[in-house]
Scaffold this motif. Structure first.
Motif, short mmCIF file in Angstrom:
data_model
loop_
_atom_site.label_atom_id
_atom_site.label_comp_id
_atom_site.label_asym_id
_atom_site.label_seq_id
_atom_site.Cartn_x
_atom_site.Cartn_y
_atom_site.Cartn_z
N ILE A 1 0.80 -1.23 0.00
CA ILE A 1 0.00 0.00 0.00
C ILE A 1 0.83 1.28 0.00
CG2 ILE A 1 -1.90 -1.17 1.18
CD1 ILE A 1 -1.05 0.38 3.73
N ALA A 2 2.14 1.16 0.20
CA ALA A 2 2.98 2.37 0.29
C ALA A 2 4.17 2.28 -0.66
CB ALA A 2 3.45 2.58 1.72
N GLY A 3 3.94 1.73 -1.84
CA GLY A 3 5.03 1.59 -2.80
C GLY A 3 5.55 2.92 -3.33
N ASP A 4 4.76 3.98 -3.22
CA ASP A 4 5.20 5.30 -3.68
C ASP A 4 5.83 6.12 -2.56
OD1 ASP A 4 2.70 5.32 -2.46
OD2 ASP A 4 1.94 7.00 -3.63
N PHE A 5 6.06 5.52 -1.40
CA PHE A 5 6.75 6.17 -0.29
C PHE A 5 8.21 5.75 -0.28
CE2 PHE A 5 2.50 6.94 0.80
CZ PHE A 5 2.40 7.80 1.87
N GLN A 6 9.06 6.64 0.19
CA GLN A 6 10.49 6.35 0.30
C GLN A 6 10.81 5.90 1.72
OE1 GLN A 6 13.04 9.63 -0.78
NE2 GLN A 6 14.77 8.83 0.40
N VAL A 7 11.62 4.86 1.82
CA VAL A 7 12.09 4.41 3.13
C VAL A 7 13.17 5.39 3.59
CG1 VAL A 7 13.12 2.56 4.48
CG2 VAL A 7 11.57 2.02 2.58
N GLU A 8 12.87 6.16 4.61
CA GLU A 8 13.79 7.20 5.08
C GLU A 8 14.78 6.66 6.10
OE1 GLU A 8 15.14 11.16 4.91
OE2 GLU A 8 13.55 10.22 3.73
N ASP A 9 14.29 5.90 7.07
CA ASP A 9 15.13 5.38 8.14
C ASP A 9 14.60 4.04 8.61
OD1 ASP A 9 16.91 7.73 8.64
OD2 ASP A 9 15.02 8.69 9.17
N VAL A 10 15.52 3.20 9.12
CA VAL A 10 15.15 1.93 9.74
C VAL A 10 15.99 1.81 11.02
CG1 VAL A 10 14.90 -0.55 9.47
CG2 VAL A 10 14.76 0.93 7.46
N TRP A 11 15.32 1.48 12.13
CA TRP A 11 16.00 1.41 13.41
C TRP A 11 15.64 0.12 14.14
CZ3 TRP A 11 19.38 5.27 14.97
CH2 TRP A 11 19.35 6.44 14.21
N GLU A 12 16.64 -0.48 14.77
CA GLU A 12 16.42 -1.59 15.68
C GLU A 12 15.94 -1.04 17.01
OE1 GLU A 12 19.34 -4.51 18.20
OE2 GLU A 12 19.69 -4.39 16.02
N LEU A 13 14.90 -1.63 17.57
CA LEU A 13 14.37 -1.18 18.85
C LEU A 13 14.81 -2.12 19.97
CD1 LEU A 13 10.71 -0.21 17.84
CD2 LEU A 13 12.75 1.25 17.96
N PRO A 14 15.24 -1.58 21.11
CA PRO A 14 15.70 -2.40 22.23
C PRO A 14 14.52 -2.95 23.02
CG PRO A 14 15.93 -0.09 22.79
CD PRO A 14 15.43 -0.13 21.37
N THR A 15 13.75 -3.83 22.39
CA THR A 15 12.51 -4.34 22.97
C THR A 15 12.48 -5.86 22.87
OG1 THR A 15 11.41 -4.02 20.82
CG2 THR A 15 11.24 -2.23 22.43
N PRO A 16 13.36 -6.56 23.56
CA PRO A 16 13.40 -8.02 23.45
C PRO A 16 12.13 -8.65 23.99
CG PRO A 16 14.75 -7.28 25.30
CD PRO A 16 14.34 -6.04 24.54
N GLY A 17 11.68 -9.70 23.29
CA GLY A 17 10.46 -10.36 23.73
C GLY A 17 10.25 -11.67 23.01
#
Length: 207
Positions: free
Chosen positions: A18-34
């Protein structure tokens, strides 16, 4: 920790549909182990946060400046946001996502939920500069557990939006994202401890 964009684009997320026309700006790992089913806890954490989204003085100052500039130049008028100038991504959802859980809207920051699945949650915001999506995925951590992963997708509003995103990039990396992610991790650990205490109490009462 900041991740390469392929950490998001290589996964079979439904957001790609649904968001193919959006640019991936940032990707971050979250410190949320589970565990494998814990995305819902992270979504609840985002939704129930009534305080400052950034816990550092520098980050809060940058947010305050941004909102003041938005008010001064009229960047954040409702008619320029989602449901006004911008069509909501919910209009693009396939039937199974549209009929499934929508997820919660946020109060501390102006994001409206688009959809939620077992391992994905997407929320959107918009103004005169950009249409943005926060995508939270739940991914294996490589050590037998799972953790959150946050991707920011952006569709700029013409040349002005592109210049705006380029102009705020250094501030995002230096003053906003590091503090935001530290805060997410601290809150996750506190909530995880509360859940463990509650489970232990329930077991003790049952015994």
């Amino acid at each position: 920790m900041r991740l390469p964009k392929t950490a998001h684009t290589s996964r079979p997320w439904r957001i790609h549909e649904i968001a193919g026309d959006f640019q991936v700006e940032d990707v971050w790992e979250l410190p949320t182990p589970g565990g494998p089913d814990d995305l819902a806890h992270l979504v609840d954490q985002f939704a129930q946060d009534k305080g400052e989204p950034i816990d550092s003085p520098v980050g809060r100052a940058l947010f305050a400046i941004r909102w003041k500039l938005g008010a001064l130049f009229g960047w954040d008028k409702p008619e320029d946001g989602v449901g006004g100038r911008l069509s909501t991504l919910r209009d693009r959802l396939p039937a199974d996502l549209r009929e499934g859980p929508r997820g919660p809207d946020l109060t501390a920051v102006p994001f409206t939920s688009v959809y939620q699945t077992h391992d994905e949650w997407a929320a959107e915001m918009g103004n005169k500069t950009v249409h943005g999506v926060m995508h939270i995925g739940w991914v294996p951590d490589g050590a037998g557990g799972y953790r959150g992963q946050m991707a920011v997708l952006v569709k700029s509003n013409g040349l002005f939006g592109g210049l705006y995103m380029a102009g705020i990039k250094p501030f995002r990396y230096l003053g906003v994202y590091p503090a935001l992610i530290r805060g997410i991790g601290r809150e996750w650990q506190a909530r995880a401890a509360d859940r463990s205490a509650g489970s232990a109490g329930a077991v003790g009462s049952a015994g």
